[in-house]
Scaffold this motif. Structure first.
Motif, PDB file in Angstrom:
ATOM      1  N   GLY A 156      88.665  13.081  62.509  1.00 10.96           N
ATOM      2  CA  GLY A 156      87.432  12.351  62.200  1.00 10.96           C
ATOM      3  C   GLY A 156      87.532  10.840  62.297  1.00 10.96           C
ATOM      4  N   THR A 157      88.745  10.307  62.556  1.00  8.08           N
ATOM      5  CA  THR A 157      88.875   8.844  62.666  1.00  8.08           C
ATOM      6  C   THR A 157      88.842   8.438  64.131  1.00  8.08           C
ATOM      7  OG1 THR A 157      90.270   8.842  60.711  1.00  8.08           O
ATOM      8  CG2 THR A 157      90.343   6.857  62.078  1.00  8.08           C
ATOM      9  N   ASP A 158      87.854   7.619  64.487  1.00  8.34           N
ATOM     10  CA  ASP A 158      87.731   7.106  65.848  1.00  8.34           C
ATOM     11  C   ASP A 158      88.819   6.044  66.035  1.00  8.34           C
ATOM     12  OD1 ASP A 158      87.041   5.841  68.175  1.00  8.34           O
ATOM     13  OD2 ASP A 158      84.969   5.415  67.600  1.00  8.34           O
ATOM     14  N   ILE A 159      89.701   6.249  67.020  1.00  8.57           N
ATOM     15  CA  ILE A 159      90.840   5.327  67.137  1.00  8.57           C
ATOM     16  C   ILE A 159      90.515   4.117  68.027  1.00  8.57           C
ATOM     17  CG2 ILE A 159      92.729   6.901  66.570  1.00  8.57           C
ATOM     18  CD1 ILE A 159      92.355   6.354  70.110  1.00  8.57           C
ATOM     19  N   ASN A 160      89.282   4.030  68.487  1.00 15.66           N
ATOM     20  CA  ASN A 160      88.919   2.921  69.375  1.00 15.66           C
ATOM     21  C   ASN A 160      89.072   1.558  68.701  1.00 15.66           C
ATOM     22  OD1 ASN A 160      88.076   1.951  71.867  1.00 15.66           O
ATOM     23  ND2 ASN A 160      85.989   1.655  71.079  1.00 15.66           N
ATOM     24  N   ALA A 161      88.851   1.539  67.378  1.00 14.18           N
ATOM     25  CA  ALA A 161      88.916   0.259  66.660  1.00 14.18           C
ATOM     26  C   ALA A 161      90.368  -0.149  66.335  1.00 14.18           C
ATOM     27  CB  ALA A 161      88.104   0.367  65.376  1.00 14.18           C
ATOM     28  N   PHE A 162      91.321   0.746  66.564  1.00 17.58           N
ATOM     29  CA  PHE A 162      92.713   0.438  66.240  1.00 17.58           C
ATOM     30  C   PHE A 162      93.247  -0.678  67.153  1.00 17.58           C
ATOM     31  CE2 PHE A 162      94.574   4.551  64.145  1.00 17.58           C
ATOM     32  CZ  PHE A 162      93.453   4.665  63.345  1.00 17.58           C
ATOM     33  N   SER A 163      94.072  -1.551  66.589  1.00 17.20           N
ATOM     34  CA  SER A 163      94.754  -2.568  67.405  1.00 17.20           C
ATOM     35  C   SER A 163      95.899  -1.867  68.157  1.00 17.20           C
ATOM     36  CB  SER A 163      95.331  -3.650  66.506  1.00 17.20           C
ATOM     37  OG  SER A 163      96.380  -3.087  65.735  1.00 17.20           O
ATOM     38  N   GLU A 164      96.510  -2.565  69.108  1.00  9.48           N
ATOM     39  CA  GLU A 164      97.631  -1.975  69.857  1.00  9.48           C
ATOM     40  C   GLU A 164      98.781  -1.591  68.917  1.00  9.48           C
ATOM     41  OE1 GLU A 164      97.554  -0.936  73.031  1.00  9.48           O
ATOM     42  OE2 GLU A 164      95.478  -1.633  72.975  1.00  9.48           O
ATOM     43  N   ASN A 165      99.037  -2.453  67.914  1.00 10.99           N
ATOM     44  CA  ASN A 165     100.123  -2.152  66.963  1.00 10.99           C
ATOM     45  C   ASN A 165      99.809  -0.925  66.119  1.00 10.99           C
ATOM     46  OD1 ASN A 165     101.759  -4.168  67.780  1.00 10.99           O
ATOM     47  ND2 ASN A 165     101.212  -5.595  66.131  1.00 10.99           N
ATOM     48  N   GLN A 166      98.560  -0.850  65.668  1.00  9.45           N
ATOM     49  CA  GLN A 166      98.154   0.321  64.873  1.00  9.45           C
ATOM     50  C   GLN A 166      98.256   1.585  65.718  1.00  9.45           C
ATOM     51  OE1 GLN A 166      94.259  -1.223  63.772  1.00  9.45           O
ATOM     52  NE2 GLN A 166      94.766  -0.932  61.605  1.00  9.45           N
ATOM     53  N   LEU A 167      97.841   1.464  66.996  1.00  9.22           N
ATOM     54  CA  LEU A 167      97.911   2.631  67.890  1.00  9.22           C
ATOM     55  C   LEU A 167      99.353   3.078  68.083  1.00  9.22           C
ATOM     56  CD1 LEU A 167      95.498   2.216  70.922  1.00  9.22           C
ATOM     57  CD2 LEU A 167      95.354   3.841  69.040  1.00  9.22           C
ATOM     58  N   ALA A 168     100.250   2.105  68.274  1.00  6.38           N
ATOM     59  CA  ALA A 168     101.663   2.442  68.507  1.00  6.38           C
ATOM     60  C   ALA A 168     102.230   3.172  67.290  1.00  6.38           C
ATOM     61  CB  ALA A 168     102.461   1.181  68.806  1.00  6.38           C
ATOM     62  N   ALA A 169     101.879   2.696  66.096  1.00 12.09           N
ATOM     63  CA  ALA A 169     102.387   3.328  64.871  1.00 12.09           C
ATOM     64  C   ALA A 169     101.799   4.731  64.725  1.00 12.09           C
ATOM     65  CB  ALA A 169     102.032   2.474  63.656  1.00 12.09           C
ATOM     66  N   PHE A 170     100.511   4.857  65.021  1.00  7.82           N
ATOM     67  CA  PHE A 170      99.835   6.153  64.922  1.00  7.82           C
ATOM     68  C   PHE A 170     100.472   7.161  65.884  1.00  7.82           C
ATOM     69  CE2 PHE A 170      96.737   9.161  66.519  1.00  7.82           C
ATOM     70  CZ  PHE A 170      96.271   9.724  65.347  1.00  7.82           C
ATOM     71  N   ARG A 171     100.658   6.703  67.102  1.00  6.74           N
ATOM     72  CA  ARG A 171     101.223   7.544  68.164  1.00  6.74           C
ATOM     73  C   ARG A 171     102.629   8.023  67.783  1.00  6.74           C
ATOM     74  NH1 ARG A 171     101.640   3.439  72.161  1.00  6.74           N
ATOM     75  NH2 ARG A 171      99.396   3.345  72.293  1.00  6.74           N
ATOM     76  N   ASN A 172     103.418   7.083  67.304  1.00  6.90           N
ATOM     77  CA  ASN A 172     104.799   7.407  66.955  1.00  6.90           C
ATOM     78  C   ASN A 172     104.849   8.460  65.841  1.00  6.90           C
ATOM     79  OD1 ASN A 172     107.685   6.881  67.142  1.00  6.90           O
ATOM     80  ND2 ASN A 172     107.460   6.036  65.096  1.00  6.90           N
ATOM     81  N   ARG A 173     103.916   8.350  64.931  1.00  4.22           N
ATOM     82  CA  ARG A 173     103.923   9.245  63.771  1.00  4.22           C
ATOM     83  C   ARG A 173     103.320  10.624  64.077  1.00  4.22           C
ATOM     84  NH1 ARG A 173     104.502  12.468  61.371  1.00  4.22           N
ATOM     85  NH2 ARG A 173     104.208  13.024  59.205  1.00  4.22           N
ATOM     86  N   HIS A 174     102.263  10.650  64.899  1.00  6.67           N
ATOM     87  CA  HIS A 174     101.473  11.887  65.010  1.00  6.67           C
ATOM     88  C   HIS A 174     101.513  12.602  66.353  1.00  6.67           C
ATOM     89  CE1 HIS A 174      99.722  11.295  61.073  1.00  6.67           C
ATOM     90  NE2 HIS A 174      99.474  10.047  61.387  1.00  6.67           N
ATOM     91  N   ILE A 175     102.028  11.926  67.393  1.00  8.84           N
ATOM     92  CA  ILE A 175     101.963  12.541  68.726  1.00  8.84           C
ATOM     93  C   ILE A 175     103.361  12.606  69.344  1.00  8.84           C
ATOM     94  CG2 ILE A 175     100.888  12.415  71.018  1.00  8.84           C
ATOM     95  CD1 ILE A 175      98.691  10.686  69.787  1.00  8.84           C
TER      96      ILE A 175
END
Ligand SMILES: Nc1ncnc2c1ncn2[C@@H]1O[C@H](COP(=O)(O)OP(=O)(O)OP(=O)(O)O)[C@@H](O)[C@H]1O
Ligand SMILES: [Mg+2]
Length: 227
Positions: free
Chosen positions: A69-88
């Motif tokens: 349910g969280t739209d990741i479009n608003a994430f910064s590049e750093n937030q995306l990298a952390a999200f990716r590392n943790r969840h994908i």
């Protein structure tokens, strides 16, 4: 983790002619926890582009990608990298293990940002257990150059699993392997999907591998079609 793609389109500009080409057109897709999907289609049809958008490595031109349910479009590049590392977890055609690190060190690379000593120790125990499960217990201290292609790819799958992701994205994971190793990797990914309830999305040209997935899609002229 529920992954939702809504009306995704992607254009690329041809660096030679300057003309824009629409690679993906209005793709919507919901991926539930534990789903397994194969994505097939001709070379150049946009399979890797779609996988990279799902994996947050690339952003869509239009549409939204959301996780639980969280739209990741608003994430910064750093937030995306952390999200990716943790969840994908990612697996590619090449294993991309670093040649100067041992197999165990390679598997633990995604754990580098974790500072908590207890969590790090747990990850090391998990790495050892996973390497054992894929038959690499005796090779943890080998460098990638001292392993076979199939062993390196099994190591890459373990590395993708180390942070216990909600989804594994695999782009032609068996594309550079001989038939026996390819079957082992297919089996391993399928087992992880079933046992751990990790969603699995894989791009493959192999009908045999695609048939192991519960849903098969094709990309044709930018559109995603279910078989
Ligand atoms: N950064 C880019 N700039 C311009 N065009 C690109 C870019 N990335 C991909 N493309 C184009 O987008 C199309 C889709 O590429 P993509 O890599 O997604 O195909 P694919 O289905 O994965 O193919 P293959 O099976 O050969 O791996 C191709 O025509 C490619 O040339
Ligand atoms: Mg590709």
């Amino acid at each position: 983790m529920l992954i939702s793609l809504q009306n995704i389109s992607k254009n690329y500009q041809n660096p030679g002619s300057g003309l824009w080409q629409e690679v993906l057109t209005d793709i919507s897709l919901e991926i539930n926890p534990g789903d397994s999907l194969a994505i097939a289609g001709p070379s150049g049809s946009g399979k890797s582009t779609l996988l990279n958008i799902i994996g947050t490595l690339d952003r869509p031109g239009k549409g939204t990608v959301s996780f639980d349910g969280t739209d990741i479009n608003a994430f910064s590049e750093n937030q995306l990298a952390a999200f990716r590392n943790r969840h994908i977890g990612f697996v590619f055609q090449q294993h991309y293990l670093l040649p100067q690190l041992s197999l165990l060190e390679n598997v633990l690379l995604p754990v580098i940002p974790v500072k908590d000593k207890k969590l790090r120790n747990e990850a090391t125990a998990r790495a050892t257990k996973l390497l054992d499960e894929v038959g690499l217990a005796g090779k943890m201290h080998h460098l990638p150059g001292q392993l076979s292609g199939g062993e390196c790819q099994r190591g890459a799958v373990v590395r993708a699993m180390i942070n216990e992701p909600g989804v594994i994205l695999a782009d032609e994971p068996t594309g550079s392997l001989d038939q026996t190793s390819a079957e082992q990797i297919g089996e391993l990914l399928s087992e992880i999907n079933k046992k751990n309830k990790v969603s699995l999305i894989l791009v493959t040209h192999s009908e045999k591998l695609a048939a192991k997935m519960s849903q098969i899609y094709h990309i044709l002229e930018g559109r995603l079609c279910k078989l």
